[in-house]
Enzyme design. Structure first.
Site, short mmCIF file in Angstrom:
data_model
loop_
_atom_site.label_atom_id
_atom_site.label_comp_id
_atom_site.label_asym_id
_atom_site.label_seq_id
_atom_site.Cartn_x
_atom_site.Cartn_y
_atom_site.Cartn_z
N SER A 136 0.84 -1.20 0.00
CA SER A 136 0.00 0.00 0.00
C SER A 136 0.88 1.24 0.00
O SER A 136 2.01 1.22 0.52
CB SER A 136 -0.89 0.02 1.25
OG SER A 136 -1.59 1.24 1.35
N TYR A 148 -2.78 0.09 10.69
CA TYR A 148 -2.94 -0.50 9.36
C TYR A 148 -1.72 -0.19 8.49
O TYR A 148 -1.14 -1.07 7.85
CB TYR A 148 -4.20 0.01 8.69
CG TYR A 148 -4.27 -0.32 7.21
CD1 TYR A 148 -4.65 -1.59 6.79
CD2 TYR A 148 -3.93 0.63 6.25
CE1 TYR A 148 -4.68 -1.91 5.45
CE2 TYR A 148 -3.97 0.31 4.90
CZ TYR A 148 -4.34 -0.96 4.50
OH TYR A 148 -4.36 -1.28 3.16
#
Length: 224
Positions: A136, A148
């Site tokens: 990501s 996250y």
């Protein structure tokens, strides 16, 4: 030429399902691994007899081992695996974070990905195969308190380390790092952001690169 075979986790929707479609268009067999058996069966019906539904939980190494064995039996081998399953958290940050959510996040985003690599490696080694992981943009920058994001930093670091391990026997490892993608991850549609098919195209690009070309990372960002 015998078709190559790709194992995909988180394959029932979003990036995983679009990657299955893109891989089939490119001539690959696909093994679809996720918990939602109904969605997997519907996708197999769409994709045809070169797709195999493999219901299972990414947090179980045993279930991933069994799925990969079934996939190898069905198509004669496994050439690539895409560790795509992942989750986010509802409670943001550290002070307000929920440790129970953190446990689930680590189980899926870190341990589940490790299990995919562990289960796939014996199959990939036989074919000088390819490991692909969903990272990501959040794993490339610092975001306030983002647990996250930290899990995706792990993915990026581990993918680089695994690349070094796999090159010892001719294998390749790629991390795909998208910015915001319009998936069910978000409550509202985001049509101006990346679409799952954009990420799927990047996966196929890496898989189809000439053997001399080890694509270590593909970094995607919305054009705006």
């Amino acid at each position: 030429m015998t078709a190559k075979t790709l194992f995909i986790t988180g394959a029932s929707s979003g990036i995983g399902a679009e990657t299955a479609r893109a891989a089939r268009r490119a001539g690959w067999n696909v093994g679809l691994f996720a918990r939602s058996e109904d969605k997997l069966l519907a996708l197999v019906e769409e994709l045809g007899d070169r797709a195999l539904a493999l219901p299972g939980d990414v947090t179980s190494l045993d279930e991933q081992n069994q799925a990969l064995a079934k996939l190898r039996h069905a198509y004669g081998g496994v050439d690539a695996a895409f560790a795509n399953a992942g989750m986010g958290v509802e409670a943001a940050g550290t002070e307000n974070g929920d440790p129970e959510e953190w446990d689930k996040l680590v189980d899926v985003n870190i341990k589940g990905l490790l299990y995919t690599a562990k289960a796939a490696m014996p199959h990939l080694k036989l074919r000088k195969g390819h490991m692909v992981m969903t990272g990501s943009a959040a794993g490339r920058v610092h975001l306030s308190g983002s647990v996250y994001g930290a899990s995706k930093w792990f993915v990026h670091g581990y993918a680089g380390n695994l690349s070094e391990e796999m090159k010892e026997w001719g294998g390749r490892c790629t991390v795909i790092a998208p910015g915001m993608v319009n998936t069910a991850f978000f409550d509202e549609e985001k049509p101006d952001k990346l679409q799952p098919e954009d990420v799927a195209d990047a996966v196929v690009f890496a898989l189809e690169a000439k053997p001399r070309n080890a694509v270590r990372e593909v970094f995607l960002m919305p054009a705006d």
